[in-house]
Structure formats: structure tokens, C-alpha cells
Design a protein around this motif. Structure first.
Motif, mmCIF file in Angstrom:
data_model
loop_
_atom_site.group_PDB
_atom_site.id
_atom_site.type_symbol
_atom_site.label_atom_id
_atom_site.label_comp_id
_atom_site.label_asym_id
_atom_site.label_seq_id
_atom_site.Cartn_x
_atom_site.Cartn_y
_atom_site.Cartn_z
ATOM 1 N N ILE A 1 22.367 -1.512 18.103
ATOM 2 C CA ILE A 1 22.112 -1.721 16.685
ATOM 3 C C ILE A 1 20.688 -1.275 16.367
ATOM 4 C CG2 ILE A 1 22.250 -3.352 14.771
ATOM 5 C CD1 ILE A 1 24.822 -3.234 16.449
ATOM 6 N N TYR A 2 20.533 -0.349 15.451
ATOM 7 C CA TYR A 2 19.212 0.093 14.998
ATOM 8 C C TYR A 2 18.862 -0.688 13.735
ATOM 9 C CZ TYR A 2 19.495 3.964 18.286
ATOM 10 O OH TYR A 2 19.577 4.716 19.418
ATOM 11 N N ASN A 3 17.729 -1.396 13.819
ATOM 12 C CA ASN A 3 17.424 -2.358 12.765
ATOM 13 C C ASN A 3 15.916 -2.479 12.574
ATOM 14 O OD1 ASN A 3 17.712 -4.395 10.919
ATOM 15 N ND2 ASN A 3 18.325 -5.956 12.386
ATOM 16 N N TYR A 4 15.426 -2.161 11.372
ATOM 17 C CA TYR A 4 14.015 -2.324 11.028
ATOM 18 C C TYR A 4 13.077 -1.645 12.025
ATOM 19 C CZ TYR A 4 16.332 -6.073 8.445
ATOM 20 O OH TYR A 4 17.195 -6.789 7.662
ATOM 21 N N GLY A 5 13.418 -0.433 12.435
ATOM 22 C CA GLY A 5 12.521 0.342 13.278
ATOM 23 C C GLY A 5 12.648 0.094 14.763
ATOM 24 N N SER A 6 13.538 -0.810 15.165
ATOM 25 C CA SER A 6 13.758 -1.048 16.595
ATOM 26 C C SER A 6 15.266 -1.081 16.859
ATOM 27 C CB SER A 6 13.110 -2.366 17.032
ATOM 28 O OG SER A 6 13.717 -3.455 16.366
ATOM 29 N N HIS A 7 15.651 -1.361 18.088
ATOM 30 C CA HIS A 7 17.073 -1.461 18.378
ATOM 31 C C HIS A 7 17.319 -2.562 19.399
ATOM 32 C CE1 HIS A 7 15.774 1.290 21.656
ATOM 33 N NE2 HIS A 7 16.662 0.609 22.362
ATOM 34 N N TYR A 8 18.540 -3.025 19.415
ATOM 35 C CA TYR A 8 18.947 -4.054 20.359
ATOM 36 C C TYR A 8 20.454 -3.918 20.568
ATOM 37 C CZ TYR A 8 20.534 -6.469 16.128
ATOM 38 O OH TYR A 8 21.164 -6.782 14.944
ATOM 39 N N TYR A 9 20.991 -4.636 21.555
ATOM 40 C CA TYR A 9 22.427 -4.612 21.821
ATOM 41 C C TYR A 9 23.062 -5.931 21.375
ATOM 42 C CZ TYR A 9 22.107 -0.273 24.437
ATOM 43 O OH TYR A 9 21.915 1.039 24.786
#
Length: 317
Positions: A110-118
Motif C-alpha cells: 500500500i502506497y500511502n502519504y509518501g511511504s508504503h507498507y504491507y
């Protein structure tokens, strides 16, 4: 394009009459087999917007201040093999989705607010998966004895203004304060209080989170990184650094805590730290090259950046 030989997919979306969902639907309508669009308020701006999309079914759930209840009402309408969860301000750019039917649930990037996470956003429809918690809803209680995988599918959040972001964070915090049964509550409130510069409350919720038996190592590592920043703002740098080491005990394969330690040592410009700095930088390089970070929403660094730091430190005399 949809391959009729592959497992079928229902995309489930909840919306509060936000017109950004039009782009969401447009991004998935040729990729999934069914779309369930669950309205949590009467459709006004979105009325008749989707009448020409044959695979889309619109339902209504009267908002009761629980994101989990809304999501669960939506997924109950799904009829296909797998369920894909996507928010009303997100899109996908992929043209197809590969699924191994031996996998019960998938982590998506998930790309969110300039960063990403799973995050787990896709799962089998016949295994009784359901969401818990008023906000920051999750499925972790459903994972026992289930097989997981990592999908190549990527989800992108829409860009929002800082004013919109702060409003969203403030709203989320209010929900969290009411959600006293959520195991994620203390961890999330720790972060929210840091953002609001409420340092005493940040420590209170952070320590409570670290003492929980029902919070996983990933969440506790993130809390430790937040507490580092909190104690640093209070001027207690040595205590702050202890939380970085504790974070690494919870999740050794991460860039965030290691990069902060390296920065602190570089700022000291202490040649006695040379071997320690190089050791951490080489560990970070390995994590990046192998793609083995295990921290949700971990920091990002390019290999060029790490190699430049390594070369610079090697020149220390």
C-alpha cells in the motif's frame, strides 16, 4: 483483462458519498469480477454514477461509527472466490491479479502519504474472515492455521492536502479513544499523541502497548521507534536510544531503527564508532538488496545512498 480460468474476485468498497471513489471503481472494473459498493450515507453526489457498470452492486449500511461493521456488511454481499478490500480514495494500476488458490490471504503493498507498507487486503471468501475494532480494523484474529502470501498487486492512496490529513488524524484519534477493546488502541494512540506533541500521553500509551501480550512484535517495534522520538524531544537521548535497541530486538530486519542509530553516530563524528556504523550500514544494505525488511511501513533508502555512506565512513581516520 479478466481471465475466466482464474479464481474470481469481488472488490469491496465502503464510501461516504466521496466522489474520489469514481476513480477507484474505474481502476478495478476491468480487473475484478464483481464490485460491491457499500454506501454509509445516502448517495447524493454519487447517485446514478455507476448504473452502466454491470458488475457493480450498490448496497447501503447505516453508519454506526464502526469501520469494521461497515466492512463486514460489505463483504457479506460478496459472491466470488476471493475478496479484495480497497478504500474509496485508492486505486490500483495493475491490469491483472495472480492468485494461488493454496493461499488463504494475501499481503498487498500500500502506497500511502509518501511511504508504503504491507497490509492484508485480499482473502478467500469462504473462510469466515471478518473485521474487528471500531477503527484501524484488522483481520489478524482470522489468520491462525491459514496460509499467507504476498501479492504483486499494489494499491495507491490519493494525494490529500495537509489540512485534510490533520482532520483525518484528529477524527481517527477520537474513534481510538472510544475503542477501548481494540488491542491496537494503545499503539495507535502513542503515535497520535506524538503527532500532537502530547509527550506524557505518548509515553503512557506506548508503555501500555509494550506491556500487552496481545500485540505482535511488529507493532511493538513501531511503538519503540515512536518512543525514541518522544524521549528525544524531551531531551533524554540516552533513554531514547535504548528504545531503538529494543525495537531491533522485536524486529531485527528493519531499516528505520538502524538508520536512526547510524545518523546519531554520524552526528557524533566519533571515529571510535566507525566499525559499528559500517556494521549497521552493511546490514541495511543486505536488507535492501534482499528485500527482507519485516517492519510494516519501514523507511526507504536507495542502495546508492547506503553505498555513499559506507564509502564516506571508510575514509574516516
Amino acid at each position: 483483462m479478466i481471465d475466466k480460468q482464474k479464481p474470481t474476485i469481488t472488490a469491496c468498497i465502503i464510501t461516504n458519498d466521496d466522489e474520489r471513489v469514481i476513480k477507484t471503481v474505474d481502476s478495478i472494473k476491468n480487473v475484478v469480477n464483481e464490485i460491491i459498493l457499500c454506501h454509509t450515507v445516502p448517495a447524493v453526489k454519487l447517485k446514478d454514477k455507476f448504473k452502466d457498470i454491470s458488475i457493480l452492486k450498490e448496497t447501503y449500511f447505516e453508519w454506526n461509527n464502526s469501520y469494521s461493521d461497515a466492512r463486514n456488511a460489505c463483504i457479506k454481499q460478496a459472491t466470488k472466490d476471493y475478496i479484495l478490500i480497497i478504500d474509496s480514495d485508492e486505486i490500483i494500476k495493475d491490469k491483472s491479479i495472480d492468485i494461488n488458490t493454496n493461499i488463504d490471504y494475501y499481503f498487498l503493498k500500500i502506497y500511502n502519504y509518501g511511504s508504503h507498507y504491507y497490509s492484508v487486503r485480499m482473502f478467500k471468501n469462504n473462510l469466515g474472515f471478518y473485521y474487528k475494532n471500531i477503527i484501524h480494523e484488522n483481520l489478524e484474529h482470522c489468520f491462525k492455521n491459514r496460509k499467507s502470501g504476498r501479492s504483486t498487486l499494489e494499491i495507491y492512496s490519493a494525494d490529500i492536502s495537509m489540512e485534510e490529513l490533520y482532520k483525518k488524524l484528529e477524527s481517527n484519534k477520537k474513534y481510538l479513544l472510544r475503542d477501548k477493546d481494540s488491542p491496537m488502541r494503545n499503539a495507535h494512540l502513542c503515535h497520535h499523541c506524538l503527532l500532537d506533541d502530547e509527550l506524557d500521553d505518548c509515553i503512557k500509551y506506548g508503555e501500555a502497548a509494550l506491556n500487552q501480550s496481545d500485540l505482535n512484535s511488529d507493532r511493538k517495534a513501531i511503538v519503540c521507534n515512536v518512543l525514541y522520538e518522544c524521549y528525544k524531544r524531551r531531551g533524554s537521548l540516552n533513554l531514547a536510544k535504548n528504545f531503538l535497541w529494543k525495537s531491533l530486538e522485536f524486529v531485527p530486519k528493519q531499516l528505520q531503527a538502524r538508520s536512526i542509530l547510524v545518523k546519531e553516530w554520524l552526528d557524533e563524528n566519533n571515529i571510535k564508532r566507525k566499525s559499528e556504523i559500517l556494521e549497521q550500514l552493511k546490514y541495511m544494505k543486505n536488507i535492501i538488496e534482499m528485500g527482507i525488511s519485516e517492519l510494516s511501513g519501514d523507511s526507504y533508502y536507495s542502495l546508492d545512498y547506503i553505498n555513499d555512506r559506507i564509502n564516506a565512513v571508510k575514509q574516516w581516520h
